[in-house]
Design a protein around this motif. Structure first.
Motif, short mmCIF file in Angstrom:
data_model
loop_
_atom_site.label_atom_id
_atom_site.label_comp_id
_atom_site.label_asym_id
_atom_site.label_seq_id
_atom_site.Cartn_x
_atom_site.Cartn_y
_atom_site.Cartn_z
N GLY A 6 0.80 -1.22 0.00
CA GLY A 6 0.00 0.00 0.00
C GLY A 6 0.83 1.26 0.00
N ALA A 7 2.11 1.16 -0.29
CA ALA A 7 2.99 2.32 -0.26
C ALA A 7 2.70 3.27 -1.43
CB ALA A 7 4.45 1.88 -0.30
N ALA A 8 2.87 4.56 -1.16
CA ALA A 8 2.79 5.58 -2.21
C ALA A 8 4.20 5.80 -2.77
CB ALA A 8 2.24 6.87 -1.64
N SER A 9 4.27 6.45 -3.89
CA SER A 9 5.58 6.72 -4.49
C SER A 9 5.74 8.21 -4.73
CB SER A 9 5.73 5.97 -5.82
OG SER A 9 4.73 6.37 -6.74
N GLY A 10 6.99 8.62 -4.89
CA GLY A 10 7.26 10.03 -5.14
C GLY A 10 8.73 10.25 -5.43
N VAL A 11 9.12 11.52 -5.47
CA VAL A 11 10.50 11.90 -5.77
C VAL A 11 10.95 12.91 -4.72
CG1 VAL A 11 12.00 13.06 -7.45
CG2 VAL A 11 10.22 11.52 -8.25
N VAL A 12 12.17 12.74 -4.25
CA VAL A 12 12.72 13.65 -3.25
C VAL A 12 12.90 15.04 -3.87
CG1 VAL A 12 14.65 14.13 -1.70
CG2 VAL A 12 13.88 11.76 -2.07
N ARG A 13 12.20 16.03 -3.28
CA ARG A 13 12.35 17.41 -3.75
C ARG A 13 13.62 18.04 -3.18
NH1 ARG A 13 8.86 21.61 -0.93
NH2 ARG A 13 7.31 19.97 -1.16
N SER A 14 13.88 17.79 -1.91
CA SER A 14 15.07 18.32 -1.25
C SER A 14 15.33 17.52 0.02
CB SER A 14 14.89 19.81 -0.91
OG SER A 14 13.83 19.97 0.01
N PHE A 15 16.61 17.48 0.41
CA PHE A 15 16.97 16.81 1.66
C PHE A 15 18.24 17.46 2.19
CE2 PHE A 15 18.52 13.62 4.56
CZ PHE A 15 17.36 13.12 5.13
N VAL A 16 18.14 17.97 3.44
CA VAL A 16 19.28 18.62 4.08
C VAL A 16 19.94 17.61 5.01
CG1 VAL A 16 20.07 20.57 5.48
CG2 VAL A 16 18.07 20.82 3.98
N GLU A 17 21.09 17.10 4.57
CA GLU A 17 21.74 16.03 5.33
C GLU A 17 22.15 16.48 6.73
OE1 GLU A 17 25.44 12.83 4.80
OE2 GLU A 17 24.84 14.17 3.15
N SER A 18 22.58 17.73 6.87
CA SER A 18 23.01 18.22 8.19
C SER A 18 21.86 18.31 9.18
CB SER A 18 23.67 19.59 8.04
OG SER A 18 22.76 20.54 7.48
N LYS A 19 20.64 18.47 8.66
CA LYS A 19 19.46 18.54 9.54
C LYS A 19 18.66 17.25 9.53
CE LYS A 19 19.00 23.56 9.19
NZ LYS A 19 18.09 24.69 8.88
N ALA A 20 19.04 16.32 8.68
CA ALA A 20 18.45 14.99 8.63
C ALA A 20 16.98 14.98 8.24
CB ALA A 20 18.65 14.27 9.97
N TYR A 21 16.54 15.96 7.48
CA TYR A 21 15.15 15.93 7.01
C TYR A 21 15.04 16.61 5.65
CZ TYR A 21 14.58 20.84 8.43
OH TYR A 21 14.71 22.20 8.56
N GLY A 22 13.88 16.39 5.03
CA GLY A 22 13.64 16.99 3.73
C GLY A 22 12.18 16.83 3.34
N PHE A 23 11.91 16.93 2.03
CA PHE A 23 10.54 16.86 1.55
C PHE A 23 10.46 16.00 0.29
CE2 PHE A 23 10.78 20.69 4.05
CZ PHE A 23 9.60 20.66 4.79
N ILE A 24 9.34 15.31 0.18
CA ILE A 24 9.07 14.42 -0.96
C ILE A 24 7.87 14.95 -1.71
CG2 ILE A 24 8.34 12.11 -1.66
CD1 ILE A 24 9.78 11.05 0.86
N ASP A 25 7.98 15.02 -3.04
CA ASP A 25 6.83 15.33 -3.89
C ASP A 25 6.18 14.02 -4.28
OD1 ASP A 25 7.18 18.09 -3.85
OD2 ASP A 25 8.54 18.05 -5.58
N GLY A 26 5.02 13.75 -3.68
CA GLY A 26 4.32 12.50 -3.98
C GLY A 26 3.73 12.50 -5.38
N ASP A 27 3.59 11.31 -5.95
CA ASP A 27 2.98 11.20 -7.28
C ASP A 27 1.51 11.60 -7.25
OD1 ASP A 27 5.40 10.33 -8.22
OD2 ASP A 27 4.88 8.20 -8.20
N ASP A 28 0.94 11.70 -6.05
CA ASP A 28 -0.45 12.13 -5.90
C ASP A 28 -0.58 13.65 -5.83
OD1 ASP A 28 0.70 12.61 -3.47
OD2 ASP A 28 -0.65 11.36 -2.30
N GLY A 29 0.55 14.38 -5.99
CA GLY A 29 0.51 15.83 -5.97
C GLY A 29 0.70 16.44 -4.59
N GLU A 30 0.78 15.61 -3.55
CA GLU A 30 0.97 16.11 -2.19
C GLU A 30 2.45 16.23 -1.85
OE1 GLU A 30 -1.32 17.04 0.08
OE2 GLU A 30 -2.97 16.70 -1.34
#
Length: 254
Positions: A6-30
């Motif tokens: 049941g997993a969704a898919s997407g592409v990493v928009r950005s990821f800050v390694e020094s802060k250990a977080y980022g954002f994913i653009d889901g294929d559903d537009g979210e």
């Protein structure tokens, strides 16, 4: 790689390694927030990387959990969309892979000179002309005072590629095959060298004269004048010939 059911898919928009977080653009537009602790293996994500995840609601939006990272983007060489003509040795946005020749083309029509040079370059297997420059000089029509400007286009014939990236294995493989085919093609024409870039061949050239309307007019005018002069000379010769014959006959009658 085990993708959760049941997993969704997407592409990493950005990821800050020094802060250990980022954002994913889901294929559903979210858009989904992602923390490294949710990534299987704890490996930092890379911009453009494909991922699979379980979406979860969060106080400030949505977040991705149980994130499975796909193949990281790989740099690949991509064929340019159009034939490139540039004054620079390395045009913006591309890399010069190999120089296959050089030459020039000239015409009294600047657009014809450019197109002729492009066709010469294509005949060498090139998709770009680099170090392009234009020279102009005056030429005189044979047997005429009419002068016109000749345009000579110079350049080196090159194979160039755009640098891109992809996470799609099929796209990556196709790009690598195209690059290998280029290397094989070049090595068939030239002995292998430490680098693929090699010295160009002897210059080739092409000269084309496009007759302008004025040239045609002058040519017709010269022909008309020539015919008129010939006719006048013929009439003068005929006149003197008749007078000579008449004088000769008169002398005989005496």
């Amino acid at each position: 790689m085990s993708i959760p059911e049941g997993a969704a898919s997407g592409v990493v928009r950005s990821f800050v390694e020094s802060k250990a977080y980022g954002f994913i653009d889901g294929d559903d537009g979210e858009s989904y927030f992602v923390h490294i602790k949710e990534v299987q293996g704890g490996v930092p994500l890379v911009t453009g990387q494909q991922v699979w995840f379980i979406p979860k609601p969060a106080p400030k939006g949505s977040k991705a959990t149980q994130v499975v990272a796909g193949q990281a983007p790989t740099l690949i060489y991509i064929e340019p969309d159009n034939f490139i003509v540039s004054k620079a040795p390395v045009p913006n946005g591309v890399e010069v892979i190999v120089v296959v020749g050089n030459g020039w083309a000239e015409s009294n029509d600047p657009h014809r000179a450019r197109e002729d040079l492009i066709q010469l370059a294509k005949s060498y297997g090139a998709n770009a002309i680099i170090n392009n420059n234009l020279e102009r000089y005056t030429q005189q029509q044979t047997c005429s005072n009419y002068k016109f400007t000749m345009h000579r286009q110079h350049g080196d014939f090159a194979v160039v590629k755009r640098v891109g990236s992809s996470s799609d294995p099929a796209v990556i493989e196709a790009a690598q095959q195209q690059m290998q085919a280029l290397i094989d093609w070049w090595e068939q024409k030239n002995p292998p060298t430490p680098e693929i870039i090699a010295e160009p061949r002897e210059p080739v050239s092409l000269s084309t004269l496009v007759p302008p309307a004025k040239v045609k007019f002058v040519a017709v005018l010269l022909w008309s004048w020539s015919c008129t002069v010939v006719k006048i000379m013929w009439l003068i010769g005929r006149h003197f010939a008749e007078k000579g014959i008449a004088k000769f006959r008169g002398a005989q009658n005496i």
